[in-house]
Scaffold this active site. Structure first.
Site, PDB file in Angstrom:
ATOM      1  N   HIS A  32       0.831  -1.205   0.000  1.00  0.00           N
ATOM      2  CA  HIS A  32       0.000   0.000   0.000  1.00  0.00           C
ATOM      3  C   HIS A  32       0.860   1.248   0.000  1.00  0.00           C
ATOM      4  O   HIS A  32       0.630   2.199  -0.756  1.00  0.00           O
ATOM      5  CB  HIS A  32      -0.936   0.016   1.203  1.00  0.00           C
ATOM      6  N   GLU A  68       8.341   4.720  -2.743  1.00  0.00           N
ATOM      7  CA  GLU A  68       8.946   4.280  -3.996  1.00  0.00           C
ATOM      8  C   GLU A  68       9.577   2.901  -3.789  1.00  0.00           C
ATOM      9  O   GLU A  68      10.020   2.593  -2.679  1.00  0.00           O
ATOM     10  CB  GLU A  68      10.010   5.284  -4.449  1.00  0.00           C
ATOM     11  N   LEU A  90      -4.818  -7.742   3.065  1.00  0.00           N
ATOM     12  CA  LEU A  90      -5.307  -8.883   3.830  1.00  0.00           C
ATOM     13  C   LEU A  90      -6.777  -9.195   3.604  1.00  0.00           C
ATOM     14  O   LEU A  90      -7.337 -10.068   4.257  1.00  0.00           O
ATOM     15  CB  LEU A  90      -5.021  -8.638   5.316  1.00  0.00           C
ATOM     16  N   GLY A  93     -11.090  -5.410  -1.396  1.00  0.00           N
ATOM     17  CA  GLY A  93     -11.502  -4.031  -1.168  1.00  0.00           C
ATOM     18  C   GLY A  93     -11.166  -3.195  -2.376  1.00  0.00           C
ATOM     19  O   GLY A  93     -10.800  -3.716  -3.436  1.00  0.00           O
ATOM     20  N   HIS A  95      -8.657  -1.251  -3.227  1.00  0.00           N
ATOM     21  CA  HIS A  95      -7.313  -1.351  -3.813  1.00  0.00           C
ATOM     22  C   HIS A  95      -7.187  -2.600  -4.680  1.00  0.00           C
ATOM     23  O   HIS A  95      -6.599  -2.557  -5.765  1.00  0.00           O
ATOM     24  CB  HIS A  95      -6.257  -1.367  -2.720  1.00  0.00           C
TER      25      HIS A  95
END
Length: 262
Positions: A32, A68, A90, A93, A95
């Site tokens: 993330h 990065e 985990l 969703g 993302h």
């Protein structure tokens, strides 16, 4: 177990006419991203564990935001080479369903998207081990178990599939511990850790531990740990079971026929 023969292994990479066979698709860990420097250190440590388990496999890292390399840059560096994207997330969703597929679709690399790391028994095993490291007793008697419980702290999402995945992880951990495990969230969903602790106390569970269902340290993990009434486990981190889980998701994705970009 017999030791591998390097020359034999190398010969498998060459065709009968002397051309080198293409290697397996790269494994791209998708983090993330976090402003907490410990998060990047943790993800890099996990990446090294994966490399140790699969020497010769190209293992790379890309972030959705904040750190990065960004996923877009990692995919650009791959050109049109094949890759499997393994989200270090985990549950399902936004993302997993939108951000990562959109980034992959905009790249020239031929990618497959693996499932998130949870729910899975290897994730539950890591959660259990982290609780034991934090002080969870492995030899509790029945009387102690009747007054104990665990809050499974996760990031949270408005997506109902994410909540369903977290509940499944909670059930897997509860089966492992033999006590109730209640999911709780740092944001975007309910209950909060505090509310979950009160709910367990109302059931006579006054000895409550917190299981940190976060890949790496960060603001949410710290916030939830501070609300723990008793022990709080460390985030999942570079546990060996997590490295095995990453490789399991990679292999699983290779066995499907769906690509996210061409």
């Amino acid at each position: 177990m017999t030791a591998s023969n390097p020359s034999r292994d190398e010969s498998r990479l060459v065709t009968l006419d002397g051309r080198r066979r293409p290697g397996p698709p790269a494994l791209v860990l998708v983090g993330h991203g976090s402003r907490d420097p410990r998060a990047l250190e943790t993800v890099r440590a996990l990446m090294e564990r994966v490399r140790e388990l699969r020497p010769g496999l190209s293992v790379r890292l890309g972030h959705i935001e904040l750190n990065e390399p960004l996923l877009t840059d990692t995919l650009a560096a791959l050109g049109d080479a094949p890759a499997v994207l393994v989200p270090l997330l985990l549950s399902r969703g936004y993302h997993v369903k939108r951000d990562i597929p959109e980034m992959a679709a905009a790249a020239t690399a031929r990618t497959r998207l693996a499932a998130p790391l949870g729910p899975h028994p290897l994730l539950a095993q890591t959660l259990y081990d982290r609780l034991v490291e934090a002080g969870w007793p492995t030899d509790s008697d029945e009387a102690t178990r009747r007054t104990s419980g665990v809050v499974l702290a996760a990031a949270g999402s408005r997506d109902p599939d994410s909540a369903a995945d977290t509940r499944r992880t909670a059930r897997l951990l509860a089966d492992r511990l033999g006590v109730p495990v209640v999911p709780a969230y740092a944001s975007a969903a309910t209950p909060t850790v505090e509310t979950a602790v009160r709910a367990l106390a109302a059931r006579g569970r006054h000895r409550v531990a917190l299981a940190s269902c976060f890949t790496a340290p960060g603001r949410f993990a710290t916030q939830c740990a501070e609300a723990a009434p008793w022990i709080a486990s460390a985030p999942l981190g570079a546990h060996e079971a997590m490295a095995h889980l990453v490789l399991h998701r990679y292999t699983e994705a290779l066995e499907t026929s769906v690509t996210t970009a061409a």
